[in-house]
Scaffold this active site. Structure first.
Site, mmCIF file in Angstrom:
data_model
loop_
_atom_site.group_PDB
_atom_site.id
_atom_site.type_symbol
_atom_site.label_atom_id
_atom_site.label_comp_id
_atom_site.label_asym_id
_atom_site.label_seq_id
_atom_site.Cartn_x
_atom_site.Cartn_y
_atom_site.Cartn_z
ATOM 1 N N SER A 191 3.927 -83.320 86.838
ATOM 2 C CA SER A 191 5.154 -84.127 86.861
ATOM 3 C C SER A 191 5.463 -84.451 88.309
ATOM 4 O O SER A 191 5.011 -83.733 89.222
ATOM 5 C CB SER A 191 6.308 -83.318 86.252
ATOM 6 O OG SER A 191 7.555 -83.907 86.593
ATOM 7 N N TYR A 197 11.669 -75.741 84.789
ATOM 8 C CA TYR A 197 10.693 -76.834 84.643
ATOM 9 C C TYR A 197 10.018 -77.138 85.980
ATOM 10 O O TYR A 197 8.787 -77.239 86.073
ATOM 11 C CB TYR A 197 11.410 -78.070 84.100
ATOM 12 C CG TYR A 197 10.506 -79.240 83.779
ATOM 13 C CD1 TYR A 197 9.846 -79.324 82.555
ATOM 14 C CD2 TYR A 197 10.304 -80.270 84.698
ATOM 15 C CE1 TYR A 197 9.020 -80.403 82.258
ATOM 16 C CE2 TYR A 197 9.478 -81.344 84.411
ATOM 17 C CZ TYR A 197 8.848 -81.412 83.184
ATOM 18 O OH TYR A 197 8.032 -82.472 82.885
#
Ligand code: NAD
Length: 266
Positions: free
Chosen positions: A151, A164
């Site tokens: 990401s 995350y």
């Protein structure tokens, strides 16, 4: 000759979103695809059907990637169906968002368990098979390819999402360390770092015009990404066209990592 002709590709978490697009893109390039899903088979079956209708080959296999026994079983089922594996796309991921001081250990462990430990468990099984089998020159110049779905949050800190961001930062050095260690075996390991892609994981960020306008402020290219953007990058990265690409992250983010706040001088 299609770019992934006859290669066996396992795409984790591919019953929806980016994983589904990667599975379909790889199948369209000739790969035999394993569509992994965690719980409900409905989405996975739909992806398999779509691939078959388009003339491709696919099966679905259930496994929670954070569970070692289930990951091992998924690989055994893959070998029963297709004998070996050539491409692993470590795509499964989730979010459990909370303000840092309110984040529970369960929220932390769940995200690290799927997003980071899940990638380790699957990559380990794939690497063992790549090393056992070695290079098959008629198929590929490499012994195998692992693509980690990272990401932009492997480099952009993300308040309210510490679990995350930590998982994706961890994926970055897991990927690079595996790439360094496995390269002599002709095993390629790389990451794709998507920016904002329209999928169920971030629906709140794009499903109203107001939300989308706000999101676009973070994207210099002025378009929210779609899963197919990642599918195309994954096909290239898995193919021999990218043979000499090792241990790197390809950012597919419309420029999100270019500090858009500085576009007008900062
Ligand atoms: P998604 O929710 O559609 O896909 C995630 C998939 O992972 C789902 O199919 C889900 O069932 C599966 N999954 C969750 N836990 C699992 C488990 N324990 N075992 C197996 N599968 C499991 O969202 P997405 O956007 O397609 O996300 C795919 C990947 O892309 C994730 O790793 C995510 O972090 C990453 N990513 C997405 C974006 C984005 O903007 N959508 C941006 C950057 C990174």
């Amino acid at each position: 000759m299609k770019r992934l002709q006859d290669r066996v590709a396992l795409v984790t978490g591919s019953s929806s979103g980016i994983g589904a697009a990667v599975a379909k893109s790889m199948a369209a390039e000739g790969a035999k695809v394993i569509v992994n899903y965690a719980r409900s088979s409905k989405g996975a079956e739909a992806v398999v059907e779509e691939i078959k209708t388009a003339g491709g080959e696919a099966i679905s296999i259930q496994a929670d990637v954070s569970q070692e026994d289930q990951v091992k079983s998924m690989f055994l089922q893959t070998f029963e169906a297709y004998e070996t594996i050539d491409i692993l796309v470590n795509n499964a991921g989730l979010q459990k968002d909370a303000a840092f001081v309110n984040m529970t250990l369960d929220q932390w462990n769940t995200v690290i368990g799927v997003n980071l430990t899940g990638q380790f468990l699957c990559a380990r099984e794939a690497a063992k098979e790549f090393m056992r089998r070695g290079v098959i020159p008629e198929k590929s110049c490499s012994a195998g390819s692992i693509i980690c779905m990272s990401s932009v949050h492997e480099v952009i800190p993300w308040a309210g999402h510490c679990n995350y961001a930590a998982s994706k930062g961890g994926v970055m050095l897991l990927m690079k360390s595996m790439a360094q260690e496995l390269a002599p075996h002709k095993i390629r390991v790389n990451s794709i770092a998507p920016g904002a892609i329209k999928t169920p994981i971030n629906r709140d960020a794009w499903d109203t015009p107001e939300a989308e306008a706000e999101l676009l402020k973070l994207i210099p290219y002025n378009r929210v990404g779609i899963p197919e953007d990642i599918g195309k990058a994954a096909v290239w990265l898995a193919s021999d066209e990218a043979e000499y690409v090792q241990g790197t992250t390809i950012f597919v983010d419309g420029g999100m990592t270019l500090y858009p706040g500085f576009a007008t001088g900062g």
